[in-house]
Design a protein around this motif. Structure first.
Motif, short mmCIF file in Angstrom:
data_model
loop_
_atom_site.label_atom_id
_atom_site.label_comp_id
_atom_site.label_asym_id
_atom_site.label_seq_id
_atom_site.Cartn_x
_atom_site.Cartn_y
_atom_site.Cartn_z
N MET A 1 0.82 -1.12 0.00
CA MET A 1 0.04 0.16 0.01
C MET A 1 0.78 1.31 -0.07
N ALA A 2 1.98 1.33 0.89
CA ALA A 2 2.79 2.42 0.98
C ALA A 2 3.41 2.53 -0.29
N ASP A 3 3.75 1.50 -0.98
CA ASP A 3 4.57 1.54 -2.17
C ASP A 3 3.82 2.20 -3.25
N THR A 4 2.45 1.97 -3.30
CA THR A 4 1.70 2.72 -4.45
C THR A 4 1.81 4.16 -4.13
N ALA A 5 1.54 4.42 -2.93
CA ALA A 5 1.31 5.94 -2.41
C ALA A 5 2.51 6.90 -2.95
N THR A 6 3.74 6.05 -2.62
CA THR A 6 4.89 6.83 -2.69
C THR A 6 5.23 6.83 -4.36
N ALA A 7 4.95 5.82 -4.91
CA ALA A 7 5.45 5.56 -6.21
C ALA A 7 4.93 6.60 -7.26
N GLN A 8 3.64 7.21 -6.90
CA GLN A 8 2.81 8.14 -7.40
C GLN A 8 3.62 9.62 -7.35
N ARG A 9 4.49 9.80 -6.26
CA ARG A 9 4.93 10.91 -6.03
C ARG A 9 6.36 11.40 -6.80
N THR A 10 6.61 12.24 -7.38
CA THR A 10 7.85 12.59 -7.75
C THR A 10 8.52 13.67 -7.60
N VAL A 11 9.88 13.89 -7.86
CA VAL A 11 10.53 15.24 -7.51
C VAL A 11 10.92 15.64 -9.04
N LYS A 12 10.56 16.85 -9.20
CA LYS A 12 11.26 17.47 -10.47
C LYS A 12 12.55 18.27 -10.24
N PHE A 13 13.35 18.10 -11.37
CA PHE A 13 14.58 18.81 -11.16
C PHE A 13 14.73 19.61 -12.65
N ILE A 14 15.33 20.68 -12.58
CA ILE A 14 15.80 21.33 -13.66
C ILE A 14 17.26 21.50 -13.41
N ILE A 15 18.07 20.88 -14.31
CA ILE A 15 19.47 20.84 -14.26
C ILE A 15 20.29 21.54 -15.23
N THR A 16 21.21 22.40 -14.87
CA THR A 16 21.99 23.20 -15.72
C THR A 16 23.27 22.20 -15.92
N ARG A 17 23.27 21.73 -17.47
CA ARG A 17 24.46 20.92 -17.61
C ARG A 17 25.29 21.41 -18.54
N ARG A 18 26.46 20.79 -18.89
CA ARG A 18 27.69 21.17 -19.72
C ARG A 18 28.46 19.98 -20.08
N ASP A 19 28.65 19.67 -21.38
CA ASP A 19 29.32 18.75 -21.62
C ASP A 19 30.99 18.62 -21.37
N ASN A 20 31.41 19.82 -21.56
CA ASN A 20 33.05 19.88 -21.33
C ASN A 20 33.19 21.42 -20.90
N PRO A 21 34.38 21.71 -20.42
CA PRO A 21 34.64 23.03 -19.95
C PRO A 21 34.29 24.06 -21.29
N GLU A 22 34.85 23.73 -22.58
CA GLU A 22 34.40 24.59 -23.48
C GLU A 22 32.93 24.90 -24.08
N ASP A 93 12.65 17.63 1.02
CA ASP A 93 11.27 17.94 1.67
C ASP A 93 11.30 19.50 1.84
N ARG A 94 12.27 20.19 1.75
CA ARG A 94 12.59 21.55 2.29
C ARG A 94 12.77 22.40 0.99
N LEU A 95 12.84 21.82 -0.12
CA LEU A 95 12.87 22.62 -1.35
C LEU A 95 11.80 22.67 -2.03
N GLU A 96 11.68 24.05 -2.81
CA GLU A 96 10.49 24.25 -3.54
C GLU A 96 10.75 23.58 -4.88
N GLN A 97 9.60 23.01 -5.68
CA GLN A 97 9.88 22.34 -6.80
C GLN A 97 9.46 23.06 -7.88
N PRO A 98 9.91 22.94 -8.93
CA PRO A 98 11.07 22.18 -9.59
C PRO A 98 12.39 22.78 -8.97
N ILE A 99 13.34 21.83 -8.53
CA ILE A 99 14.42 21.78 -7.88
C ILE A 99 15.23 22.28 -9.01
N ARG A 100 16.17 23.50 -8.81
CA ARG A 100 17.23 24.04 -9.92
C ARG A 100 18.46 23.78 -9.54
#
Lengths: 254, 221
Positions: A1-22, A93-100
């Motif tokens: 039961m607990a599994d189905t309840a938590t499986a629905q919840r997700t955490v959204k992220f927006i991540i700044t990426r860079r493949d190499n220094p240049e 739990d203490r961060l506003e979503q989407p987490i950047r």
């Protein structure tokens, strides 16, 4: 039961990426299944296990650095929702979503969230942030430090060279040579030490060179941002006092 | 900039308070005499200043050269700073950003203001007796009056907040409590000096200064 309840919840992220220094940076969005008591590191580990973006397409796993996972090493410092801090102590739990998530771009970005903090260690060398005790013979025990002094000096020794104060400082950038708040506070620490005090003038003179203490513009973001609560602005003002005194002493040849 | 930047920065900090800060207060008091004593009071202040010994060298070493160094080096410092109040909207960071913004505003304003007053005087386009009248003509234009109000507030804030930074940079106020107290005192200085300037601007707009120059010229001869 607990599994189905938590499986629905997700955490959204927006991540700044860079493949190499240049390469140019870009952002990618992720949705990570929620688990109780997650921190940003455990969410990044989840992305590493399953590197799939929100739109379902797969991507390269996000790179980051971390070591101690208890906010004492400084390796996982990054900009989380606009503020520089350690990812390990950033609880979902203490961060506003989407987490950047962004790298601390005051430093050279190596890849994604990985930065090169070498300039901080170069600064420590520049200001001689150590106690010279080596000699050709046993110099014997040094002078003792008063307990009352040790207590406030201990606060300064908590610095983990994480770089958060440099990221927060508006005067640390490509156009200025300012070494930043952390090494200035270290000068105060090592000048307070009874043995370190013997070479106090060397550290003060290092602060009076180009890129030294004059680069401080008193925005005081550093003291507001320091994860260890180090009184950085008090250290800077105290070093302002000591360098000013040193300047006049040199002029008057005292 | 190559070489050692510690001394120029220290000099920049010192010149901002002595002599430039003292000059700003003198300027505020002289102008305020126009509000308090009208045309007569203003003329008395100008006569006093003009009668000072070695007035040319006083101007050169107490005003022009310090302003030139403080202004040019200050622009360089402003260029070296990022403004990050969006990410770190703390009051001291706002003061940091405003210090640079008001510095640039003041620099531009002072260049124009000196051209409009002191240089016109040197060129003979106006006289000491006509200065009140000259100012009346300048601030009667509503747009210029607005610019003057903004510039006066900018210069005064830059001065007051500069004292606060001076006290930190020279190691006089070290702890957070000392810096908090000095910040409150400096904001008090900002309000007082700004009010002096604003009241004198209002006074210069008054009818008294409109035909005053002609009156003085008539009685003087």
């Amino acid at each position: 039961m607990a599994d189905t309840a938590t499986a629905q919840r997700t955490v959204k992220f927006i991540i700044t990426r860079r493949d190499n220094p240049e390469a140019a940076s870009y952002t990618e969005e992720f949705e990570v299944p929620y688990r109780p008591n997650m921190n940003v590191i455990s969410a990044l580990m989840e992305i590493q296990r399953n590197p799939v973006k929100s739109d379902g397409s797969s991507t390269a796993p996000v790179c980051w650095e971390s070591n101690c996972l208890e906010e004492v090493c400084g390796a996982c410092s990054m900009v989380i929702n606009g503020k520089p801090r350690q990812a390990c102590s950033a609880l979902i739990d203490r961060l506003e979503q989407p987490i950047r998530l962004e790298p601390m771009s005051t430093f050279p970005v190596v890849r994604d969230l990985v930065i090169n903090r070498e300039r901080m260690f170069q600064s420590l060398k520049k200001v001689k942030a150590w106690i010279p005790i080596d000699g050709t013979y046993d110099l014997g025990p040094g002078p003792r430090m008063a307990e009352s002094k040790r207590q406030w000096a201990y606060e300064l020794s908590k610095c983990m060279t994480c770089g958060v104060c440099l990221e927060a400082c508006p005067n640390v950038n490509d156009r200025s040579t300012f070494i930043g708040p952390a090494p200035i506070s270290q000068v105060r620490l090592f000048n307070a030490h009874p043995t370190g005090e013997m070479n106090a003038y060397e550290r003060l003179e290092a602060l009076m060179e180009d890129g030294g203490i004059e680069g401080c513009g008193n925005s005081q973001n550093c003291v507001r941002s320091c994860p260890k609560g180090i009184p950085l602005t008090t250290s800077i003002a105290a070093m302002n006092k000591d360098t000013t005194k040193h300047l006049f002493k040199k002029w008057l040849s005292l | 900039m190559k070489g050692n930047s510690y001394l120029p920065r220290k000099l920049h900090s010192l010149l901002g308070v002595i002599p430039l800060g003292l000059f700003l207060i003198e300027h505020a008091l002289t102008n305020y005499s126009a509000f308090e004593g009208g045309q007569e009071g203003f003329m008395a202040s100008i006569d006093f200043l003009h009668g000072m010994p070695l007035v040319f060298f006083l101007e050169l070493f107490v005003i022009w050269l310090p302003i030139l160094f403080h202004g040019v080096y200050g622009l360089y410092m402003a260029f070296q700073s990022d403004l990050n109040v969006g990410r770190f909207s703390y009051s001291r960071n706002w003061a940091f950003a405003l210090q640079r913004i008001t510095g640039v505003i003041t620099f531009i304003f002072v260049a124009w203001h000196v051209y409009d007053t002191r240089i016109q005087l040197a060129l003979g386009n106006t006289t000491y007796e006509e200065l009140g009248n000259h100012m009346h003509d300048i601030v009667s234009n509503p747009a210029v009056f607005t610019i003057y109000i903004i510039a006066v507030l900018a210069a005064t804030f830059h001065f007051a907040n500069g004292i606060w930074a001076f006290l930190v940079s020279w190691g006089i106020t070290i702890g957070p409590r000392a810096q908090k107290v000095s910040a409150n005192i400096c904001m008090g200085i900002f309000v007082i000096v700004a009010v002096l300037f604003l009241l004198s601007l209002v006074a210069f707009r008054g009818d008294e200064f409109e035909g005053a120059a002609a009156l003085v010229a008539a009685t003087g001869r």
